[in-house]
Design a protein around this motif. Structure first.
Motif, PDB file in Angstrom:
ATOM      1  N   LEU A   9      59.118  39.815  31.661  1.00  0.00           N
ATOM      2  CA  LEU A   9      58.771  39.813  33.071  1.00  0.00           C
ATOM      3  C   LEU A   9      57.953  41.048  33.457  1.00  0.00           C
ATOM      4  CD1 LEU A   9      59.304  37.925  35.475  1.00  0.00           C
ATOM      5  CD2 LEU A   9      61.257  39.382  36.073  1.00  0.00           C
ATOM      6  N   TRP A  10      58.406  42.219  33.060  1.00  0.00           N
ATOM      7  CA  TRP A  10      57.820  43.473  33.500  1.00  0.00           C
ATOM      8  C   TRP A  10      56.919  44.157  32.478  1.00  0.00           C
ATOM      9  CZ3 TRP A  10      58.329  45.730  38.320  1.00  0.00           C
ATOM     10  CH2 TRP A  10      59.279  45.151  39.180  1.00  0.00           C
ATOM     11  N   ILE A  11      57.110  43.905  31.202  1.00  0.00           N
ATOM     12  CA  ILE A  11      56.453  44.705  30.166  1.00  0.00           C
ATOM     13  C   ILE A  11      55.475  43.872  29.347  1.00  0.00           C
ATOM     14  CG2 ILE A  11      56.857  46.016  28.041  1.00  0.00           C
ATOM     15  CD1 ILE A  11      59.540  46.874  29.257  1.00  0.00           C
ATOM     16  N   ARG A  12      54.269  44.423  29.128  1.00  0.00           N
ATOM     17  CA  ARG A  12      53.267  43.803  28.269  1.00  0.00           C
ATOM     18  C   ARG A  12      52.955  44.767  27.123  1.00  0.00           C
ATOM     19  NH1 ARG A  12      55.030  40.931  31.190  1.00  0.00           N
ATOM     20  NH2 ARG A  12      54.135  39.566  32.794  1.00  0.00           N
ATOM     21  N   ARG A  13      52.884  44.228  25.919  1.00  0.00           N
ATOM     22  CA  ARG A  13      52.507  45.020  24.733  1.00  0.00           C
ATOM     23  C   ARG A  13      51.276  44.357  24.124  1.00  0.00           C
ATOM     24  NH1 ARG A  13      57.114  45.139  20.694  1.00  0.00           N
ATOM     25  NH2 ARG A  13      56.470  47.202  19.957  1.00  0.00           N
ATOM     26  N   PHE A  14      50.108  44.899  24.447  1.00  0.00           N
ATOM     27  CA  PHE A  14      48.861  44.293  23.995  1.00  0.00           C
ATOM     28  C   PHE A  14      48.558  44.595  22.539  1.00  0.00           C
ATOM     29  CE2 PHE A  14      48.357  45.035  28.617  1.00  0.00           C
ATOM     30  CZ  PHE A  14      48.273  43.707  29.016  1.00  0.00           C
ATOM     31  N   ARG A  15      49.092  45.716  22.041  1.00  0.00           N
ATOM     32  CA  ARG A  15      48.929  46.085  20.635  1.00  0.00           C
ATOM     33  C   ARG A  15      50.285  46.592  20.136  1.00  0.00           C
ATOM     34  NH1 ARG A  15      44.957  43.881  21.791  1.00  0.00           N
ATOM     35  NH2 ARG A  15      42.771  44.381  21.312  1.00  0.00           N
ATOM     36  N   PRO A  16      51.225  45.700  19.889  1.00  0.00           N
ATOM     37  CA  PRO A  16      52.565  46.143  19.476  1.00  0.00           C
ATOM     38  C   PRO A  16      52.506  47.048  18.252  1.00  0.00           C
ATOM     39  CG  PRO A  16      52.573  43.796  19.982  1.00  0.00           C
ATOM     40  CD  PRO A  16      51.133  44.225  19.976  1.00  0.00           C
ATOM     41  N   SER A  17      53.179  48.181  18.358  1.00  0.00           N
ATOM     42  CA  SER A  17      53.232  49.144  17.248  1.00  0.00           C
ATOM     43  C   SER A  17      54.681  49.554  17.062  1.00  0.00           C
ATOM     44  CB  SER A  17      52.350  50.358  17.565  1.00  0.00           C
ATOM     45  OG  SER A  17      51.005  49.967  17.780  1.00  0.00           O
ATOM     46  N   PRO A  18      55.490  48.670  16.502  1.00  0.00           N
ATOM     47  CA  PRO A  18      56.937  48.901  16.429  1.00  0.00           C
ATOM     48  C   PRO A  18      57.339  50.095  15.585  1.00  0.00           C
ATOM     49  CG  PRO A  18      56.302  47.005  15.096  1.00  0.00           C
ATOM     50  CD  PRO A  18      55.106  47.373  15.902  1.00  0.00           C
ATOM     51  N   ASP A  19      56.472  50.548  14.687  1.00  0.00           N
ATOM     52  CA  ASP A  19      56.823  51.681  13.834  1.00  0.00           C
ATOM     53  C   ASP A  19      56.236  53.000  14.335  1.00  0.00           C
ATOM     54  OD1 ASP A  19      58.239  50.025  12.058  1.00  0.00           O
ATOM     55  OD2 ASP A  19      56.359  49.429  11.092  1.00  0.00           O
ATOM     56  N   ALA A  20      55.638  52.985  15.529  1.00  0.00           N
ATOM     57  CA  ALA A  20      55.057  54.213  16.083  1.00  0.00           C
ATOM     58  C   ALA A  20      56.151  55.220  16.418  1.00  0.00           C
ATOM     59  CB  ALA A  20      54.252  53.880  17.339  1.00  0.00           C
ATOM     60  N   ALA A  21      55.800  56.485  16.359  1.00  0.00           N
ATOM     61  CA  ALA A  21      56.768  57.545  16.634  1.00  0.00           C
ATOM     62  C   ALA A  21      57.043  57.715  18.119  1.00  0.00           C
ATOM     63  CB  ALA A  21      56.263  58.867  16.055  1.00  0.00           C
ATOM     64  N   ASP A  22      56.077  57.350  18.960  1.00  0.00           N
ATOM     65  CA  ASP A  22      56.189  57.555  20.402  1.00  0.00           C
ATOM     66  C   ASP A  22      55.837  56.283  21.164  1.00  0.00           C
ATOM     67  OD1 ASP A  22      56.409  60.712  20.899  1.00  0.00           O
ATOM     68  OD2 ASP A  22      55.025  60.376  19.237  1.00  0.00           O
ATOM     69  N   ARG A  23      56.328  56.213  22.411  1.00  0.00           N
ATOM     70  CA  ARG A  23      55.954  55.123  23.314  1.00  0.00           C
ATOM     71  C   ARG A  23      55.319  55.698  24.577  1.00  0.00           C
ATOM     72  NH1 ARG A  23      60.884  51.979  21.812  1.00  0.00           N
ATOM     73  NH2 ARG A  23      60.062  50.325  20.479  1.00  0.00           N
ATOM     74  N   LEU A  24      54.268  55.039  25.016  1.00  0.00           N
ATOM     75  CA  LEU A  24      53.603  55.380  26.266  1.00  0.00           C
ATOM     76  C   LEU A  24      53.805  54.224  27.231  1.00  0.00           C
ATOM     77  CD1 LEU A  24      51.634  57.158  27.959  1.00  0.00           C
ATOM     78  CD2 LEU A  24      49.763  55.827  26.924  1.00  0.00           C
ATOM     79  N   VAL A  25      54.362  54.512  28.404  1.00  0.00           N
ATOM     80  CA  VAL A  25      54.569  53.500  29.438  1.00  0.00           C
ATOM     81  C   VAL A  25      53.529  53.711  30.521  1.00  0.00           C
ATOM     82  CG1 VAL A  25      56.207  52.448  31.038  1.00  0.00           C
ATOM     83  CG2 VAL A  25      57.041  53.526  28.933  1.00  0.00           C
ATOM     84  N   CYS A  26      52.696  52.688  30.777  1.00  0.00           N
ATOM     85  CA  CYS A  26      51.582  52.798  31.713  1.00  0.00           C
ATOM     86  C   CYS A  26      51.866  52.029  32.997  1.00  0.00           C
ATOM     87  CB  CYS A  26      50.306  52.262  31.070  1.00  0.00           C
ATOM     88  SG  CYS A  26      49.753  53.188  29.621  1.00  0.00           S
ATOM     89  N   PHE A  27      51.658  52.689  34.125  1.00  0.00           N
ATOM     90  CA  PHE A  27      51.947  52.124  35.441  1.00  0.00           C
ATOM     91  C   PHE A  27      50.629  51.918  36.200  1.00  0.00           C
ATOM     92  CE2 PHE A  27      55.606  54.391  33.976  1.00  0.00           C
ATOM     93  CZ  PHE A  27      56.742  53.830  34.567  1.00  0.00           C
ATOM     94  N   PRO A  28      50.297  50.680  36.589  1.00  0.00           N
ATOM     95  CA  PRO A  28      49.015  50.412  37.256  1.00  0.00           C
ATOM     96  C   PRO A  28      48.942  50.930  38.695  1.00  0.00           C
ATOM     97  CG  PRO A  28      49.885  48.431  36.193  1.00  0.00           C
ATOM     98  CD  PRO A  28      50.990  49.440  36.217  1.00  0.00           C
ATOM     99  N   HIS A  29      47.720  50.954  39.197  1.00  0.00           N
ATOM    100  CA  HIS A  29      47.415  51.346  40.566  1.00  0.00           C
ATOM    101  C   HIS A  29      47.672  50.194  41.531  1.00  0.00           C
ATOM    102  CE1 HIS A  29      43.928  49.570  38.542  1.00  0.00           C
ATOM    103  NE2 HIS A  29      43.607  49.051  39.715  1.00  0.00           N
TER     104      HIS A  29
END
Length: 256
Positions: A9-29
């Motif tokens: 419902l709330w989250i989109r992952r356009f380039r899923p990177s499940p093994d990445a060390a960090d996550r960036l959460v982006c909030f639109p205007h």
């Protein structure tokens, strides 16, 4: 192989990177959608797992009522992010998204988690208010505001039928941000990096610098050449700031 929670419902992952060390959460205007951050997800993958927030009332959520307040949005995002904090989270919010990110961070911190850093882009500090009433204008007035800020897809502004479809959500966004008032002394525990355009008609450099009063962990200010949507005009420069942050994060924790 790592697994991740799901919140379609709330989250989109356009380039899923499940093994990445960090996550960036982006909030639109205001008036924006998760797809605005596709270029960010593409640029940072696979080193960073990018989650883009999809507010109600737009695109695949257009059948839902739009937001009524920043608090309502922050409550929804906070609930949606439950389970996504198994690795360091960084928040990036532009314009209205900076306020939603700020309030989401406060909620998560009260619950014992929260982001390692908040990037507040294109928005004056939460305590700096202006007497703005775009949400009370007629449709033509709202469209004129969108054109002036140049952040809405030109195809949307030229398609009368599509424009009328999305205007209720856009008006709701403006209502939420224009009626927002932060609690006196509201702060986050994480450091804040503020990004602003030197010609932004909605945020002066001084108003952007005032974010320093809303964090207990230090605040730095990056000023870019451009207006309210400087990040669309200077994408490489903005991405360089994010890349610098994630490189420092890995160096600090000793991760590869």
């Amino acid at each position: 192989m790592s697994t991740t929670p799901s919140d379609d419902l709330w989250i989109r992952r356009f380039r899923p990177s499940p093994d990445a060390a960090d996550r960036l959460v982006c909030f639109p205007h205001a008036g924006g959608s998760a797809s605005f951050y596709v270029p960010v997800a593409t640029a940072l993958s696979p080193g960073v797992d990018v989650l883009a927030i999809q507010y109600p009332g737009r695109q695949d959520r257009r059948s839902e009522p739009g937001p009524t307040s920043i608090a309502e949005l922050a409550d929804g995002v906070t609930a949606a992010l439950a389970g996504w904090d198994d690795r360091p989270l960084t928040f990036f919010g532009h314009s209205m998204g900076a306020l939603v990110a700020f309030e989401t961070a406060r909620r998560m911190e009260r619950a014992g988690s929260g982001p390692v850093r908040l990037f507040a882009s294109g928005r004056r500090a939460p305590s700096r208010t202006r007497d703005e009433h775009v949400h009370t204008l007629d449709d033509d007035g709202v469209v004129a505001e969108l054109r002036a800020l140049a952040g809405t897809d030109a195809q949307v502004l030229q398609d009368e039928e599509l424009l009328r479809m999305v205007l209720p959500a856009i008006r709701g966004d403006y209502r939420a941000v224009e009626t927002y008032r932060c609690e006196p002394g509201a702060r986050v525990r994480c450091p804040v990096t503020v990004l602003t355009g030197d010609a932004d008609p909605r945020t002066t450099v001084e108003e952007a610098r005032a974010w320093s009063g809303h964090t207990d962990a230090g605040c730095d200010l990056r000023v870019f050449s451009g207006g309210h949507f400087f990040l669309s005009e200077r994408p490489a420069e903005v991405l360089a700031v994010l890349t610098e942050h994630f490189a420092a994060s890995c160096a600090t924790t000793g991760r590869a």
